[in-house]
Design an enzyme around this catalytic site. Structure first.
Site, short mmCIF file in Angstrom:
data_model
loop_
_atom_site.label_atom_id
_atom_site.label_comp_id
_atom_site.label_asym_id
_atom_site.label_seq_id
_atom_site.Cartn_x
_atom_site.Cartn_y
_atom_site.Cartn_z
CG ASP A 132 50.10 35.90 32.58
OD1 ASP A 132 50.28 34.63 31.97
OD2 ASP A 132 50.84 35.90 34.07
CG MET A 133 43.65 39.93 29.79
SD MET A 133 44.73 40.88 28.33
CE MET A 133 43.95 40.20 26.97
NE ARG A 159 47.44 30.69 31.43
CZ ARG A 159 48.34 31.22 31.95
NH1 ARG A 159 47.87 32.88 32.18
NH2 ARG A 159 49.13 31.21 31.64
NE ARG A 212 46.71 39.27 40.53
CZ ARG A 212 47.94 40.16 39.79
NH1 ARG A 212 47.21 41.68 40.62
NH2 ARG A 212 48.50 39.56 39.46
NE ARG A 213 45.73 33.27 42.05
CZ ARG A 213 45.87 34.43 41.35
NH1 ARG A 213 46.99 34.60 41.18
NH2 ARG A 213 44.83 34.80 40.72
C1 FAD Z 1 47.05 28.93 35.17
C2 FAD Z 1 46.38 29.88 35.69
C3 FAD Z 1 46.46 31.18 35.24
C4 FAD Z 1 45.73 32.23 34.90
N1 FAD Z 1 46.25 33.41 34.53
C5 FAD Z 1 45.17 34.71 34.79
C6 FAD Z 1 45.78 35.56 34.15
O1 FAD Z 1 46.05 35.27 32.90
N2 FAD Z 1 44.60 36.67 34.33
C7 FAD Z 1 43.71 36.81 34.88
O2 FAD Z 1 42.90 37.84 35.27
N3 FAD Z 1 43.44 36.10 36.05
C8 FAD Z 1 44.49 34.46 35.98
N4 FAD Z 1 44.29 33.07 36.78
C9 FAD Z 1 43.70 33.58 37.61
C10 FAD Z 1 41.88 33.25 36.79
O3 FAD Z 1 41.45 34.82 36.49
C11 FAD Z 1 41.30 33.10 38.55
O4 FAD Z 1 41.22 34.29 39.76
C12 FAD Z 1 41.38 31.61 39.26
O5 FAD Z 1 42.02 30.97 38.78
C13 FAD Z 1 40.17 31.48 40.58
O6 FAD Z 1 39.71 30.62 39.23
P1 FAD Z 1 38.59 29.77 38.89
O7 FAD Z 1 38.40 28.94 37.56
O8 FAD Z 1 39.89 28.37 39.77
O9 FAD Z 1 37.23 29.17 39.55
P2 FAD Z 1 36.19 29.88 41.54
O10 FAD Z 1 34.80 29.90 40.64
O11 FAD Z 1 36.76 31.32 41.56
O12 FAD Z 1 37.22 28.89 42.07
C14 FAD Z 1 36.34 27.56 41.85
C15 FAD Z 1 36.97 26.49 43.08
O13 FAD Z 1 38.59 26.51 43.07
C16 FAD Z 1 39.31 27.34 44.12
N5 FAD Z 1 40.27 28.17 44.28
C17 FAD Z 1 39.96 28.39 43.60
N6 FAD Z 1 41.18 30.11 43.73
C18 FAD Z 1 41.84 29.16 44.79
C19 FAD Z 1 42.67 29.86 45.32
N7 FAD Z 1 42.77 31.22 45.55
N8 FAD Z 1 42.98 29.06 46.50
C20 FAD Z 1 42.75 27.98 47.14
N9 FAD Z 1 41.02 27.85 46.16
C21 FAD Z 1 40.96 28.02 45.18
C22 FAD Z 1 38.35 26.33 45.40
O14 FAD Z 1 37.96 25.50 45.88
C23 FAD Z 1 36.85 27.13 45.04
O15 FAD Z 1 35.71 26.75 44.84
C24 FAD Z 1 44.38 31.97 36.10
C25 FAD Z 1 44.39 30.90 36.25
C26 FAD Z 1 44.93 29.71 36.50
C27 FAD Z 1 44.81 28.40 37.35
#
Ligand code: FAD
Length: 316
Positions: A129-130, A180, A284-285
């Site tokens: 993970d990052m 990823r 963070r979520r």
């Molecule tokens: C499999 C996976 C691995 C990840 N690994 C890392 C990592 O190693 N390092 C890192 O910095 N980040 C990681 N992340 C988190 C990532 O960086 C984002 O913070 C997170 O995924 C929200 O971004 P988004 O691309 O979904 O887009 P956004 O623009 O944030 O969201 C788009 C839409 O997705 C939905 N959504 C997004 N987040 C949520 C939530 N928490 N609850 C409910 N609905 C939501 C909403 O409908 C929103 O409008 C990971 C995410 C995923 C899915």
């Protein structure tokens, strides 16, 4: 503003001490299915039954103590044996600072090798993970050093909010590494990271297209439907079949979309975290989608003695 505050709270020990004694613990269940390896394996089996692959993460980060960092790897070995023993379609995601990056790169590599070796024997992939930008360079160095030792069952995460990411993606494509791509979950300064969602999304698309056309089985981690649709179209138009990449989403987020993509024939993997250290992960979520804060506050009030004040409860 709220996002920044929540991410800062995720790093505050005082906030942690207060919050972990509140009903938020129960609420974390939406994102974290439990605390034990068994809880993870149960959730993984359920996801597999729905056609979703999984990646398991034992929650923890910022570990300074060597013994605890070693124990984390021991837990990952138990997860791995559980995955193999139960025939789970899944792999493992590890946070570098949980297994010793803050102690030192050499410590981390020594600590991780038994897991990488056992996973390699059984063809299981380990994702690094990052974390925040304080660790980006070191994490990529660790990855490249392990790659140079011959490990091919390991891959990094790149974050589209970082300005350096397009270059990092080119480098990973040259190596043939499995990346990823996510947007990034920490608060970063403007000289390192795009601040506007529009820019982060634009960079996501650019990097994702590069990974799809020149990389190795990229994992597109996002719940952003517009981005997902646009990448599906890009893949179709460029003759990249659904077997050439996967979408990844978080446990408890957009289950409808996870299922829809699976029905359409795409590979989808769900990130399933488990363990006691759920606090920074939950914060963070919440930061990603401030509407979650309202949802959570609502469920606390609803179930409290003041619940009769909550609109949905008044009818009772
Ligand atoms: C499999 C996976 C691995 C990840 N690994 C890392 C990592 O190693 N390092 C890192 O910095 N980040 C990681 N992340 C988190 C990532 O960086 C984002 O913070 C997170 O995924 C929200 O971004 P988004 O691309 O979904 O887009 P956004 O623009 O944030 O969201 C788009 C839409 O997705 C939905 N959504 C997004 N987040 C949520 C939530 N928490 N609850 C409910 N609905 C939501 C909403 O409908 C929103 O409008 C990971 C995410 C995923 C899915």
């Amino acid at each position: 503003m709220l996002r920044r505050t929540l991410v800062h709270l995720s790093e505050s020990p005082t906030a942690k001490a207060v919050v972990t004694r509140t009903p938020l613990r129960l609420m974390s269940r939406r994102f974290v299915p439990g605390e034990t390896v068994e809880d993870f394996l149960r959730a993984a089996g359920e996801a597999n039954a729905l056609g979703l692959a999984v990646t398991g993460n034992y929650l923890g980060e910022a570990e300074h103590d060597e013994r605890t960092a070693r124990q984390a790897v021991a837990t990952y070995l138990r997860i791995l044996e559980g995955i193999l023993g139960r025939g789970i379609r899944g792999n493992i995601s590890v946070k570098p600072t949980q297994v010793g990056l803050e102690i030192g790169k050499d410590f981390l590599k020594d600590n991780l090798r038994p897991l990488l070796d056992r996973a390699r024997e059984r063809d299981v992939f380990i994702r690094l993970d990052m974390e925040s930008s304080a660790w980006t360079q070191k994490t990529l160095e660790v990855f490249e050093e392990l790659w140079a030792e011959g490990y091919r069952n390991i891959g990094p995460v790149l974050q589209s909010y970082l300005r350096r990411t397009l270059d990092d993606a080119r480098r990973m494509n040259e190596l043939g590494a499995r990346v990823r791509l996510c947007k990034g979950a920490y608060v970063e300064p403007p000289h390192l990271a795009f601040q506007e969602k529009r820019e982060v999304d634009r960079n996501y698309l650019e990097v994702a297209k590069l990974l799809l056309s020149q990389g190795v089985y990229p994992a597109l981690a996002t719940h952003d439907e517009r981005i997902i649709d646009s990448l599906k179209r890009f893949a179709r138009e460029n003759g990249i079949g659904p077997e050439g990449f996967e979408f990844q989403m978080l446990h408890g987020v957009r289950r409808d979309l996870q299922q829809q993509l699976t029905r359409e024939g795409y590979n989808v993997r769900v990130y399933i975290p488990f363990g006691e250290s759920w606090y920074p992960y939950l914060m963070r979520r919440l930061a990603e989608r401030p509407a979650n804060v309202l949802f959570f506050v609502g469920s606390v009030v609803k179930d409290s003695p003041l619940g009769f004040l909550w609109p949905g409860n008044r009818r009772r």
